[in-house]
Write a protein that holds these residues in place. Structure first.
Motif, mmCIF file in Angstrom:
data_model
loop_
_atom_site.group_PDB
_atom_site.id
_atom_site.type_symbol
_atom_site.label_atom_id
_atom_site.label_comp_id
_atom_site.label_asym_id
_atom_site.label_seq_id
_atom_site.Cartn_x
_atom_site.Cartn_y
_atom_site.Cartn_z
ATOM 1 N N LEU A 49 50.527 37.348 49.171
ATOM 2 C CA LEU A 49 49.164 37.540 48.670
ATOM 3 C C LEU A 49 48.216 37.709 49.846
ATOM 4 C CD1 LEU A 49 49.199 34.764 45.938
ATOM 5 C CD2 LEU A 49 49.119 37.230 45.538
ATOM 6 N N PRO A 50 47.128 38.466 49.659
ATOM 7 C CA PRO A 50 46.149 38.622 50.743
ATOM 8 C C PRO A 50 45.337 37.338 50.904
ATOM 9 C CG PRO A 50 45.328 39.648 48.745
ATOM 10 C CD PRO A 50 46.735 39.189 48.450
ATOM 11 N N THR A 51 44.624 37.248 52.005
ATOM 12 C CA THR A 51 43.729 36.102 52.193
ATOM 13 C C THR A 51 42.546 36.253 51.241
ATOM 14 O OG1 THR A 51 42.522 37.242 53.944
ATOM 15 C CG2 THR A 51 44.341 35.823 54.629
ATOM 16 N N TYR A 52 41.920 35.141 50.937
ATOM 17 C CA TYR A 52 40.732 35.186 50.085
ATOM 18 C C TYR A 52 39.587 35.831 50.849
ATOM 19 C CZ TYR A 52 42.957 31.993 46.800
ATOM 20 O OH TYR A 52 43.791 31.422 45.878
ATOM 21 N N ILE A 80 42.964 38.043 43.983
ATOM 22 C CA ILE A 80 44.133 37.277 43.569
ATOM 23 C C ILE A 80 43.935 36.826 42.130
ATOM 24 C CG2 ILE A 80 45.415 35.130 43.959
ATOM 25 C CD1 ILE A 80 44.775 35.485 46.964
ATOM 26 N N ASN A 81 44.987 36.969 41.320
ATOM 27 C CA ASN A 81 44.916 36.544 39.921
ATOM 28 C C ASN A 81 46.293 36.172 39.422
ATOM 29 O OD1 ASN A 81 45.798 39.073 37.976
ATOM 30 N ND2 ASN A 81 45.057 39.738 39.968
ATOM 31 N N ALA A 82 46.302 35.377 38.379
ATOM 32 C CA ALA A 82 47.556 34.938 37.781
ATOM 33 C C ALA A 82 47.335 34.751 36.294
ATOM 34 C CB ALA A 82 48.021 33.632 38.420
ATOM 35 N N ALA A 133 40.478 34.895 40.922
ATOM 36 C CA ALA A 133 39.747 34.183 41.965
ATOM 37 C C ALA A 133 39.010 35.231 42.796
ATOM 38 C CB ALA A 133 40.695 33.373 42.832
ATOM 39 N N GLY A 134 37.795 35.562 42.357
ATOM 40 C CA GLY A 134 37.035 36.631 42.992
ATOM 41 C C GLY A 134 35.815 36.153 43.740
ATOM 42 N N ILE A 135 34.954 37.110 44.010
ATOM 43 C CA ILE A 135 33.685 36.873 44.692
ATOM 44 C C ILE A 135 32.569 37.269 43.736
ATOM 45 C CG2 ILE A 135 32.237 37.570 46.654
ATOM 46 C CD1 ILE A 135 34.663 35.883 47.429
ATOM 47 N N GLN A 136 31.536 36.464 43.678
ATOM 48 C CA GLN A 136 30.433 36.703 42.764
ATOM 49 C C GLN A 136 29.900 38.133 42.889
ATOM 50 O OE1 GLN A 136 26.975 34.247 43.438
ATOM 51 N NE2 GLN A 136 26.466 34.291 41.269
ATOM 52 N N GLY A 137 29.777 38.797 41.741
ATOM 53 C CA GLY A 137 29.228 40.140 41.693
ATOM 54 C C GLY A 137 30.233 41.257 41.911
ATOM 55 N N GLU A 138 31.463 40.915 42.272
ATOM 56 C CA GLU A 138 32.489 41.927 42.524
ATOM 57 C C GLU A 138 33.352 42.115 41.273
ATOM 58 O OE1 GLU A 138 33.110 43.560 45.564
ATOM 59 O OE2 GLU A 138 31.296 42.642 46.377
#
Length: 153
Positions: A49-52, A80-82, A133-138
């Motif tokens: 998985l990539p880094t956050y 990243i998601n599951a 597990a994202g970033i706000q607004g993305e």
């Protein structure tokens, strides 16, 4: 000298007892039953998985229903998601021919930034809960061009 009222002492006692109860419940032998559905540093294709990304974290949880006989659009996830398949069957496919079959109760650590699609070749709707597990607004998913030429499962 500090004086505590009976109410304060009673409340403090409740907090301590509740805290001990919570700690006890998470230990082996407690009343909670905990099952790890998935834990990995790799996606389902075996790649790390990539880094956050940096930024304000934002968790998104989606319930997705894929009707029997249907497939998702070709897409990729940017974070990243599951997920956990609650009912039905689902086969996830990559453009390079990898696939993974899921049945109800199976978990999946999804691919990140790799085009793929899911196909429900079963007789009942497939229902999956996915945690992103994202970033706000993305955006967490990017739909790609139609994959009408992609092979059917």
């Amino acid at each position: 000298m500090i004086r505590f009222s009976r109410y304060v002492l009673f409340s403090l006692g409740l907090v301590i007892v509740a805290g001990l109860g919570i700690a006890w419940a998470h230990e082996d032998g407690g009343p909670l039953k905990v099952t790890v559905l998935a834990k990995s540093t790799d996606a389902w294709d075996g790649k790390p998985l990539p880094t956050y990304p940096a930024g304000q974290p934002e968790i998104t949880i989606l319930r997705i229903v894929i009707p029997a006989g249907e497939k998702t659009p070709l897409h990729l996830h940017t974070v990243i998601n599951a997920g956990v398949l609650l009912r039905g069957e689902l086969v996830v496919h990559t453009e390079n021919g990898l696939s993974k079959r899921l049945k109800a109760g199976d978990s999946l650590i999804e691919l990140v930034n790799k085009p793929h699609w899911g196909a429900n070749d079963g007789k009942v709707d497939a229902e999956i809960i996915v945690f992103y597990a994202g970033i706000q607004g993305e955006k967490v998913t990017k739909k790609l061009d139609d994959h009408a030429d992609s092979p059917d499962p």
